[in-house]
Design a protein around this motif. Structure first.
Motif, PDB file in Angstrom:
ATOM      1  N   ASP A 149      49.073  88.038 -18.829  1.00  0.00           N
ATOM      2  CA  ASP A 149      50.312  87.311 -18.464  1.00  0.00           C
ATOM      3  C   ASP A 149      50.594  85.922 -19.071  1.00  0.00           C
ATOM      4  OD1 ASP A 149      50.989  89.497 -16.734  1.00  0.00           O
ATOM      5  OD2 ASP A 149      50.018  88.498 -15.021  1.00  0.00           O
ATOM      6  N   GLN A 150      49.381  85.371 -19.734  1.00  0.00           N
ATOM      7  CA  GLN A 150      49.534  84.296 -20.650  1.00  0.00           C
ATOM      8  C   GLN A 150      50.629  84.453 -21.789  1.00  0.00           C
ATOM      9  OE1 GLN A 150      46.740  85.790 -20.468  1.00  0.00           O
ATOM     10  NE2 GLN A 150      45.449  85.404 -21.983  1.00  0.00           N
ATOM     11  N   PHE A 151      50.499  85.828 -22.357  1.00  0.00           N
ATOM     12  CA  PHE A 151      51.426  86.128 -23.451  1.00  0.00           C
ATOM     13  C   PHE A 151      52.863  86.921 -22.758  1.00  0.00           C
ATOM     14  CE2 PHE A 151      47.179  86.908 -25.124  1.00  0.00           C
ATOM     15  CZ  PHE A 151      47.112  86.133 -26.095  1.00  0.00           C
ATOM     16  N   LYS A 152      53.852  86.399 -23.721  1.00  0.00           N
ATOM     17  CA  LYS A 152      55.148  86.528 -23.203  1.00  0.00           C
ATOM     18  C   LYS A 152      55.535  88.179 -23.149  1.00  0.00           C
ATOM     19  CE  LYS A 152      57.749  82.843 -25.256  1.00  0.00           C
ATOM     20  NZ  LYS A 152      58.918  82.376 -25.912  1.00  0.00           N
ATOM     21  N   SER A 168      59.571  83.984 -32.050  1.00  0.00           N
ATOM     22  CA  SER A 168      58.963  83.493 -30.788  1.00  0.00           C
ATOM     23  C   SER A 168      57.685  83.268 -30.682  1.00  0.00           C
ATOM     24  CB  SER A 168      59.537  84.551 -29.518  1.00  0.00           C
ATOM     25  OG  SER A 168      60.766  84.852 -29.421  1.00  0.00           O
ATOM     26  N   LYS A 169      57.194  82.122 -30.004  1.00  0.00           N
ATOM     27  CA  LYS A 169      55.667  81.854 -29.798  1.00  0.00           C
ATOM     28  C   LYS A 169      55.072  83.147 -28.888  1.00  0.00           C
ATOM     29  CE  LYS A 169      55.982  77.757 -28.218  1.00  0.00           C
ATOM     30  NZ  LYS A 169      55.458  76.414 -27.763  1.00  0.00           N
ATOM     31  N   LEU A 170      54.024  83.253 -28.803  1.00  0.00           N
ATOM     32  CA  LEU A 170      53.218  84.413 -27.986  1.00  0.00           C
ATOM     33  C   LEU A 170      53.361  83.823 -26.497  1.00  0.00           C
ATOM     34  CD1 LEU A 170      50.032  85.736 -30.028  1.00  0.00           C
ATOM     35  CD2 LEU A 170      52.397  86.917 -29.343  1.00  0.00           C
ATOM     36  N   ASN A 171      53.415  82.478 -26.382  1.00  0.00           N
ATOM     37  CA  ASN A 171      53.440  82.036 -24.932  1.00  0.00           C
ATOM     38  C   ASN A 171      54.324  80.712 -24.657  1.00  0.00           C
ATOM     39  OD1 ASN A 171      51.500  79.840 -25.332  1.00  0.00           O
ATOM     40  ND2 ASN A 171      50.011  81.283 -25.664  1.00  0.00           N
ATOM     41  N   ASP A 172      54.626  80.562 -23.465  1.00  0.00           N
ATOM     42  CA  ASP A 172      55.339  79.227 -23.041  1.00  0.00           C
ATOM     43  C   ASP A 172      54.519  78.043 -22.733  1.00  0.00           C
ATOM     44  OD1 ASP A 172      57.960  80.340 -23.779  1.00  0.00           O
ATOM     45  OD2 ASP A 172      58.096  81.291 -21.837  1.00  0.00           O
ATOM     46  N   TRP A 221      50.960  80.384 -31.354  1.00  0.00           N
ATOM     47  CA  TRP A 221      50.842  81.551 -32.189  1.00  0.00           C
ATOM     48  C   TRP A 221      51.866  82.345 -32.053  1.00  0.00           C
ATOM     49  CZ3 TRP A 221      45.429  83.342 -29.443  1.00  0.00           C
ATOM     50  CH2 TRP A 221      44.323  82.516 -29.858  1.00  0.00           C
ATOM     51  N   ARG A 222      52.126  83.166 -33.342  1.00  0.00           N
ATOM     52  CA  ARG A 222      53.171  83.900 -33.369  1.00  0.00           C
ATOM     53  C   ARG A 222      52.795  85.162 -34.241  1.00  0.00           C
ATOM     54  NH1 ARG A 222      55.345  79.060 -33.972  1.00  0.00           N
ATOM     55  NH2 ARG A 222      57.524  78.849 -33.165  1.00  0.00           N
ATOM     56  N   ASN A 223      53.087  86.422 -33.729  1.00  0.00           N
ATOM     57  CA  ASN A 223      52.531  87.620 -34.450  1.00  0.00           C
ATOM     58  C   ASN A 223      53.200  87.560 -35.722  1.00  0.00           C
ATOM     59  OD1 ASN A 223      51.099  89.172 -32.293  1.00  0.00           O
ATOM     60  ND2 ASN A 223      53.057  89.170 -31.410  1.00  0.00           N
TER      61      ASN A 223
END
Length: 193
Positions: free
Chosen positions: A132-135, A165-169, A176-178
């Motif tokens: 859940d820490q990842f969007k 988009s960043k992987l988390n908020d 990080w980004r994919n």
């Protein structure tokens, strides 16, 4: 998220059904994925795969088309010593503009990705499968080049996908980004000459 995904699939299916010359196909291949951004020192690329459905809607005969896709894709990164692995699963929905120049094609456009699973492994042991820490949703882009044979319906290509988009908020988490390269093979089931 499930309602949004269903709506996207329904819209794609309705659009495809309404077009007489739409090419429907499948696509699969290997991913070389990594994380980009701040604090990625010590992380390396890792191999994954992708596969799914494509549609090709001609706008001008044999030159320009729009190509929406629905792809399952494994993304992530691993530590340099292969101890820690971030394995993320997504449904990617790119909508690409495609230009055909003889057997060569060029493609590019926006992409939305829905995280549907994944885990974090340490020493090949699952330590976290509640990511859940990842969007759950991310926005990005895709562009690539390939070779296609219209009569046979086959294509091979290379594509780059990057997230905006960043992987988390979380402000305390790494930025990080994919980022990934796709080596892909496609087969057009319908719409061939």
């Amino acid at each position: 998220m499930k309602k949004t995904l269903f709506l996207l699939i329904f819209t794609l299916a309705t659009f495809v059904a309404a077009q007489a010359q739409v090419g429907i196909g499948i696509r699969a291949g290997a991913n070389l994925s990594s994380f980009e951004g701040d604090d990625t020192d010590g992380l390396e690329s890792m191999w994954g795969f992708h596969g799914g459905l494509t549609a090709n809607v001609p706008i001008t005969e044999d030159f320009f088309s729009v190509q929406p896709e629905l792809l399952f894709s494994k993304k992530g990164a691993e530590s340099e010593d292969d101890v820690v692995k971030y394995k993320l699963s997504y449904l990617d929905v790119p909508v690409l503009a495609r230009i055909n120049a003889g057997p060569v094609y060029f493609e590019g456009g926006p992409q939305v990705s829905f995280r549907i699973g994944g885990d974090i492994e340490v020493d090949d042991q699952n330590v976290d499968d509640d990511l859940d820490q990842f969007k759950a949703t991310s926005l990005g882009y895709a562009f690539g080049v390939g070779l296609g044979s219209v009569p046979m319906g086959l294509s091979v290509g290379v594509r780059y996908n990057g997230d905006i988009s960043k992987l988390n908020d979380n402000d305390n988490a790494a930025d990080w980004r994919n980022s990934l390269f796709l080596f892909t093979v496609g087969y057009n089931i319908t719409g061939r000459e």
